[in-house]
Design an enzyme around this catalytic site. Structure first.
Site, PDB file in Angstrom:
ATOM      1  N   GLU A  13      31.588   5.621 -32.005  1.00 42.96           N
ATOM      2  CA  GLU A  13      30.837   4.537 -32.631  1.00 42.96           C
ATOM      3  C   GLU A  13      30.395   3.603 -31.512  1.00 42.96           C
ATOM      4  O   GLU A  13      31.184   2.804 -31.011  1.00 42.96           O
ATOM      5  CB  GLU A  13      31.713   3.801 -33.651  1.00 42.96           C
ATOM      6  CG  GLU A  13      32.124   4.651 -34.841  1.00 42.96           C
ATOM      7  CD  GLU A  13      30.962   5.012 -35.742  1.00 42.96           C
ATOM      8  OE1 GLU A  13      29.967   4.253 -35.760  1.00 42.96           O
ATOM      9  OE2 GLU A  13      31.032   6.038 -36.423  1.00 42.96           O
ATOM     10  N   GLU A  22      21.708  -3.504 -24.220  1.00 45.09           N
ATOM     11  CA  GLU A  22      22.082  -4.152 -25.472  1.00 45.09           C
ATOM     12  C   GLU A  22      22.519  -5.575 -25.153  1.00 45.09           C
ATOM     13  O   GLU A  22      23.349  -5.808 -24.267  1.00 45.09           O
ATOM     14  CB  GLU A  22      23.222  -3.390 -26.138  1.00 45.09           C
ATOM     15  CG  GLU A  22      23.623  -3.945 -27.489  1.00 45.09           C
ATOM     16  CD  GLU A  22      24.755  -3.171 -28.143  1.00 45.09           C
ATOM     17  OE1 GLU A  22      25.100  -3.498 -29.289  1.00 45.09           O
ATOM     18  OE2 GLU A  22      25.292  -2.228 -27.509  1.00 45.09           O
ATOM     19  N   GLY A  73      33.040   1.390 -29.111  1.00 47.58           N
ATOM     20  CA  GLY A  73      32.841   0.599 -27.904  1.00 47.58           C
ATOM     21  C   GLY A  73      31.493   0.870 -27.264  1.00 47.58           C
ATOM     22  O   GLY A  73      30.535   1.276 -27.928  1.00 47.58           O
ATOM     23  N   SER A  74      31.446   0.662 -25.962  1.00 49.98           N
ATOM     24  CA  SER A  74      30.178   0.767 -25.232  1.00 49.98           C
ATOM     25  C   SER A  74      29.819   2.224 -24.959  1.00 49.98           C
ATOM     26  O   SER A  74      30.668   3.116 -24.975  1.00 49.98           O
ATOM     27  CB  SER A  74      30.283   0.013 -23.903  1.00 49.98           C
ATOM     28  OG  SER A  74      31.168   0.688 -23.022  1.00 49.98           O
ATOM     29  N   CYS A  99      27.671  -4.857 -33.011  1.00 52.39           N
ATOM     30  CA  CYS A  99      26.952  -3.665 -32.546  1.00 52.39           C
ATOM     31  C   CYS A  99      25.712  -3.371 -33.373  1.00 52.39           C
ATOM     32  O   CYS A  99      24.785  -2.709 -32.893  1.00 52.39           O
ATOM     33  CB  CYS A  99      27.886  -2.450 -32.529  1.00 52.39           C
ATOM     34  SG  CYS A  99      28.599  -2.051 -34.143  1.00 52.39           S
ATOM     35  N   ASN A 105      35.087  -6.984 -30.051  1.00 54.52           N
ATOM     36  CA  ASN A 105      34.167  -7.868 -30.776  1.00 54.52           C
ATOM     37  C   ASN A 105      34.559  -8.102 -32.236  1.00 54.52           C
ATOM     38  O   ASN A 105      34.398  -9.189 -32.768  1.00 54.52           O
ATOM     39  CB  ASN A 105      32.732  -7.356 -30.678  1.00 54.52           C
ATOM     40  CG  ASN A 105      32.554  -5.963 -31.237  1.00 54.52           C
ATOM     41  OD1 ASN A 105      33.404  -5.093 -31.052  1.00 54.52           O
ATOM     42  ND2 ASN A 105      31.450  -5.734 -31.931  1.00 54.52           N
TER      43      ASN A 105
END
Length: 459
Positions: free
Chosen positions: A213, A337, A191-192, A247, A118
């Site tokens: 993160e 999310e 990431g996820s 995020c 992203n």
């Protein structure tokens, strides 16, 4: 094509390079940070073009959120690094007299940095800056989804630095899995949550420390008595930056029922002011990373009450800024999310309702609260756990490299940015220098009646 043998060879080369001590000298670290900055500046146009290809970012947004941000972070590290690396003197208790105590920041060793798609340039290079500042070697694995940016990153980094020091390895998830089998000294993952769990599981097998993160549903709360035009501008900007693929973007809106209609009207006006009546024609409105994510977002707005937007085009990777009204917690849009330009709206009457709603969900990466009431501001800050809190704005806490960036609970662990990046990639090693001119014998056997003296010392 990268295979397991070549990955292992690069890893061995890096561990050998680190063992030579070349990365430890502070002047070498600063030299390498300057090399990184020069490489970015000389390829700035190519980086901007890659970000446009991957995410449709305008030159302004690409600089503000990716290259410019990174250049400022490098400048900050270069300016402060000599101070950060100095041993920090600590007080010494009477039980250790005569002695002096220090804390020394020591490089962790060879580190692995895994970054997402992203913000494919910023979220790879920002942790790398910390790794260099702290004196480590690093293997970088960018996302295979952001193809253009991954390619330019590989070209810049691998051309600028010895592969024993820093090296980019491209590939799909199988490459990530191969890397995670190696015995790194530290792993930094952005990431996820689902992939973060896999990273942590693999790291646990070798007791490798990690920073995760991640993300989550970051709430945006709007109380009555605020300037609706200003609030709408700040929410819309934070939500639609990178087309919502951020995020820390406001994930859902909790708005006081007395001002909901007015705020939604202002949000609609602001969106049109930013991007025109047809955002697909705006040069400033980014695109969704791929068709798969367009389809995911489309499913989230099925059977919902769309106040504004809702249109999309899979071929152009376009998803219109969208406001969804009358949202309930049990709806699919509140179960994950969003990571896109969709803003669900929930109303409340009392602030206690808000605290209950947010605390019923996993801890968010960020929380945004718009209110003029100092007492209410304190109540939100003190009663809701979040990775960060921003009062009367969105996103902007991220731009302050004097603050840590990191999650709590499901939204992550560990932090970075500025000095916090240096500390993340360092081991804070305590060192005690003991003098030999005096040796207090109370600690040695036989103990006899020494217990009363020990209690006097330690109470």
């Amino acid at each position: 094509m990268v295979d397991q043998n070549s990955i292992e060879n690069i890893f061995k080369k890096q561990t050998s390079y680190f063992s030579t001590g070349q990365t430890r000298n502070v002047h070498t670290r600063i030299k390498n940070l300057k090399l990184l900055r020069s490489a970015i500046l000389s390829h700035e146009e190519e980086i901007t073009e890659a970000l446009f290809q991957d995410l449709g970012k305008s030159k302004f947004e690409a600089y503000a959120t990716e290259t410019g941000y990174i250049l400022d972070e490098i400048r900050y590290h270069i300016k402060h690094l000599k101070c950060w690396v100095k041993p920090k003197r600590s007080s010494t208790p009477l039980t250790n007299f005569p002695a002096s105590s220090y804390t020394l920041d020591e490089p962790r060793g060879t580190v692995l940095i895994l970054s997402p798609w992203n913000y494919p340039f910023q979220l790879m290079v920002a942790p790398l800056i910390g790794a260099i500042s702290a004196g480590n070697t690093a293997i970088l694995k960018p996302s295979e989804i952001s193809v253009a940016t991954s390619s330019i990153l590989k070209r810049i980094i691998n051309k600028t630095f010895d592969s024993g020091f820093i090296h980019v390895i491209e590939g799909d998830s199988t490459i990530s899995q191969s890397l995670l089998k190696l015995d790194f000294d530290y792993i930094f993952f952005t990431g996820s949550q689902n992939v973060g769990k896999i990273v942590m599981q693999e790291a646990a097998k070798k007791l490798t420390p990690v920073t995760l993160e991640l993300g989550g549903k970051s709430p945006c709360i709007v109380d009555e008595g605020v300037n609706l035009k200003l609030v709408a501008r700040r929410i819309a900007w934070g939500k639609l930056l990178n087309s919502g693929q951020t995020c820390i973007a406001p994930d859902y809106l909790l708005v006081n029922s007395k001002i909901k209609d007015g705020l939604l009207k202002e949000l609609k006006n602001v969106i049109i002011d930013f991007y025109g009546k047809d955002a697909s024609k705006s040069p400033d409105y980014p695109r969704i990373i791929n068709e798969e994510n367009i389809e995911r977002l489309a499913l989230l707005i099925e059977n919902t009450n769309i106040y504004y937007g809702g249109n999309y085009n899979k071929v152009d990777r376009y998803f219109e800024p969208t406001i969804v009204d009358q949202v309930k917690l049990e709806m699919p849009i509140m179960k994950q999310e969003i990571f896109g330009p969709i803003l669900p709206v929930i109303t409340f009457d009392e602030l206690s309702e808000v605290i209950g709603i947010v605390n019923s969900l996993p801890k968010p990466l960020a929380l945004y609260f718009f209110s003029r009431n100092k007492r209410k501001q304190s109540k939100i800050v003190e009663n809701i756990a979040a990775g960060a809190v921003n009062i009367n704005d969105t996103i902007m806490h991220y731009s302050n490299n004097k603050l840590p960036m990191g999650g709590v609970g499901n939204s992550g662990m560990g932090s970075y940015h500025g000095r916090f990046s240096f500390e993340t990639f360092s081991h804070q090693k305590p060192v005690v220098y003991k003098s030999n001119w005096l040796d207090i014998r109370i600690r040695y056997a036989p103990y006899g009646n020494k217990l009363r003296w020990l209690k006097w010392l330690l109470r």
